[in-house]
Design an enzyme around this catalytic site. Structure first.
Site, PDB file in Angstrom:
ATOM      1  N   LEU A 305       0.831  -1.206   0.000  1.00  0.00           N
ATOM      2  CA  LEU A 305       0.000   0.000   0.000  1.00  0.00           C
ATOM      3  C   LEU A 305       0.866   1.257   0.000  1.00  0.00           C
ATOM      4  O   LEU A 305       1.894   1.333   0.685  1.00  0.00           O
ATOM      5  CB  LEU A 305      -0.926  -0.006   1.221  1.00  0.00           C
ATOM      6  CG  LEU A 305      -1.890  -1.200   1.343  1.00  0.00           C
ATOM      7  CD1 LEU A 305      -2.825  -1.013   2.532  1.00  0.00           C
ATOM      8  CD2 LEU A 305      -2.692  -1.383   0.052  1.00  0.00           C
ATOM      9  N   GLY A 345       2.085  -8.983   5.624  1.00  0.00           N
ATOM     10  CA  GLY A 345       2.851  -8.014   6.406  1.00  0.00           C
ATOM     11  C   GLY A 345       1.928  -6.956   6.960  1.00  0.00           C
ATOM     12  O   GLY A 345       0.688  -7.082   6.871  1.00  0.00           O
ATOM     13  N   GLY A 346       2.524  -5.892   7.511  1.00  0.00           N
ATOM     14  CA  GLY A 346       1.694  -4.844   8.094  1.00  0.00           C
ATOM     15  C   GLY A 346       0.727  -4.250   7.092  1.00  0.00           C
ATOM     16  O   GLY A 346      -0.483  -4.200   7.318  1.00  0.00           O
ATOM     17  N   ASP A 347       1.259  -3.731   5.949  1.00  0.00           N
ATOM     18  CA  ASP A 347       0.400  -3.183   4.897  1.00  0.00           C
ATOM     19  C   ASP A 347       0.687  -3.860   3.573  1.00  0.00           C
ATOM     20  O   ASP A 347       0.545  -3.254   2.514  1.00  0.00           O
ATOM     21  CB  ASP A 347       0.583  -1.658   4.797  1.00  0.00           C
ATOM     22  CG  ASP A 347       2.004  -1.278   4.433  1.00  0.00           C
ATOM     23  OD1 ASP A 347       2.888  -2.171   4.541  1.00  0.00           O
ATOM     24  OD2 ASP A 347       2.247  -0.124   4.066  1.00  0.00           O
ATOM     25  N   GLU A 348       1.110  -5.110   3.651  1.00  0.00           N
ATOM     26  CA  GLU A 348       1.408  -5.865   2.446  1.00  0.00           C
ATOM     27  C   GLU A 348       0.438  -7.041   2.298  1.00  0.00           C
ATOM     28  O   GLU A 348       0.137  -7.744   3.265  1.00  0.00           O
ATOM     29  CB  GLU A 348       2.846  -6.397   2.492  1.00  0.00           C
ATOM     30  CG  GLU A 348       3.904  -5.302   2.427  1.00  0.00           C
ATOM     31  CD  GLU A 348       5.300  -5.894   2.422  1.00  0.00           C
ATOM     32  OE1 GLU A 348       5.412  -7.145   2.414  1.00  0.00           O
ATOM     33  OE2 GLU A 348       6.272  -5.116   2.414  1.00  0.00           O
TER      34      GLU A 348
END
Length: 426
Positions: A305, A345-348
């Site tokens: 993102l 992932g966090g924003d993946e």
């Protein structure tokens, strides 16, 4: 060893052992019961027959005495009675008063002297019954009544004028009774065994069989890990057994639901509902192996993102979580049902696309990137949006490369696009 052997027996085996034991006990006890019943019946019949014979002899003697027959004539009647029924011995003893009045009778005097039962019967005027294994002896006192006093001048009312002594053999009663009682006994045994056999069959069908089916269902569940298996209760089962089956099915349904929830928790991301990295890696390796074996295309798209960190920094993590959920929904809406969307992932995010070639993967990446950019997430009074850098890579089945190489190339493609966008914004 014995305890182990006993513990290994099934309910059906226990019922069989009990059935055989009861049948054997009934068969073994039948002769004892029959013998006891036989003896009691013989005594009752012999006693009744003796009393009846005594009354008949007395009535007969009384009738001839009233006719004025002499002592010798009366003795002849008694002798004829004995000759007529050789199975029964009849003796008539006169009291001392009657012998004195009508003449001595040696057998009576001898009996009064040597036979304590006869002597006691003359004294108290009571009936006596003596039983032995072979015969029944019955003493019937003849008491003086009003009608007797006209002939017996020296007697008083109630005196014992004589005794009828009857000896009745029991063997002739015993033989037919034995046949009858044994036939009835074996009939009873047969009926008892048949009844217990019916009970045995009913218990096996109504109790043992449901338990066996429940046990088999449990074994099937354990052996095949099939929590969807259920016990099919039958209408003929007792209410308690049906209740156990229903409770078991309810328990299995709850267990299956709990297991499914645990399974989902182990493979799903708690925030977005997408699959997690663990599930994605497992699916990626499986699909890569299948693609190499059958020569089928496989593509991976990595989604990172853009402009997400400022949302977290400015509006807080709650706003960032809302955006992640919105992005996850957008990804799920723009892929096929056979594709797998995961938060890695966090924003993946990552998309695993089986049966997808390079051109199709690039088209899907472009489609996803545009859909994410157009997504507006409402958070309170805010309308938030982010961008997405999507890098695609496709596995070449003939190259021999694995899942790791596929992910590396997708990651390189994603960062290349992300860098190009950053350069454009700069």
């Amino acid at each position: 060893m014995i305890r182990r052997a006993v513990g290994s027996l099934s309910i059906g085996a226990w019922l069989s052992i009990i059935f055989i034991g009861v049948a054997a006990a009934v068969a073994a006890g039948m002769p004892i019961v029959t013998s006891y019943q036989e003896e009691a019946a013989v005594r009752r019949l012999a006693t009744a027959e003796s009393r009846r014979a005594s009354q008949l002899v007395f009535d007969h003697l009384y009738s001839v005495m009233r006719k004025g027959w002499t002592r010798s004539e009366i003795d002849e009647i008694v002798a004829r009675i004995n000759r007529h029924d050789e199975t029964m011995g009849v003796r008539v003893y006169r009291s001392a008063g009657v012998a004195e009045e009508f003449g001595a009778h040696p057998p009576s005097a001898e009996a009064r002297k040597t036979d304590p039962m006869v002597r006691q019967a003359f004294m108290d005027g009571a009936e006596r019954l003596v039983e032995s294994s072979e015969s029944v002896r019955y003493l019937y006192p003849l008491l003086a009544e009003e009608s007797c006093l006209s002939c017996h001048d020296t007697a008083n009312l109630g005196d014992v004028n004589g005794i009828i002594d009857i000896r009745f053999p029991t063997e002739e009663l015993r033989v037919p009774l034995r046949v009858t009682l044994r036939s009835a006994g074996w009939l009873y045994v047969g009926g008892a065994v048949a009844l217990f056999l019916l009970l045995f069959i009913m218990l096996r069908r109504l109790i043992t069989r449901p338990i066996v089916e429940l046990s088999e269902t449990m074994r099937h569940i354990v052996d095949r890990d099939d929590l969807g298996r259920r016990v099919a209760a039958r209408s003929i089962w007792p209410r308690e057994v049906t209740s156990v089956a229903d409770d078991f099915n309810t328990l299995m349904a709850e267990l299956e639901e709990s297991r499914e929830e645990l399974l989902q928790q182990s493979v799903r991301d708690g925030l977005t509902g997408c699959f997690n990295r663990r599930r994605f890696d497992s699916a990626l390796h499986g699909e890569a192996e299948r693609a190499r074996r059958y020569g089928r295309p496989l593509s991976v798209i990595l989604v990172d993102l853009d402009r997400f960190k400022p949302i977290n920094d400015i509006h807080g993590h709650a706003a960032g979580d809302a955006v992640l959920k919105g992005v996850a929904e957008t990804l799920a809406d723009n892929v096929r049902s056979s594709d797998l969307v995961a938060r890695v992932g966090g924003d993946e995010f990552a998309i695993l696309a089986p049966e997808t070639g390079a051109d199709q993967a690039r088209a899907l990446a472009s489609k996803v990137s545009q859909a994410v950019a157009e997504k507006r997430v409402v958070f309170g009074h805010l309308s938030l949006s982010v961008g997405a850098s999507c890098g695609a890579s496709t596995l070449d089945p003939e190259s021999g490369e694995g899942a790791a190489a596929l992910m590396e190339r997708a990651d390189e493609a994603m960062y290349k696009i992300k860098k190009a966008r950053h350069m454009q914004r700069a």
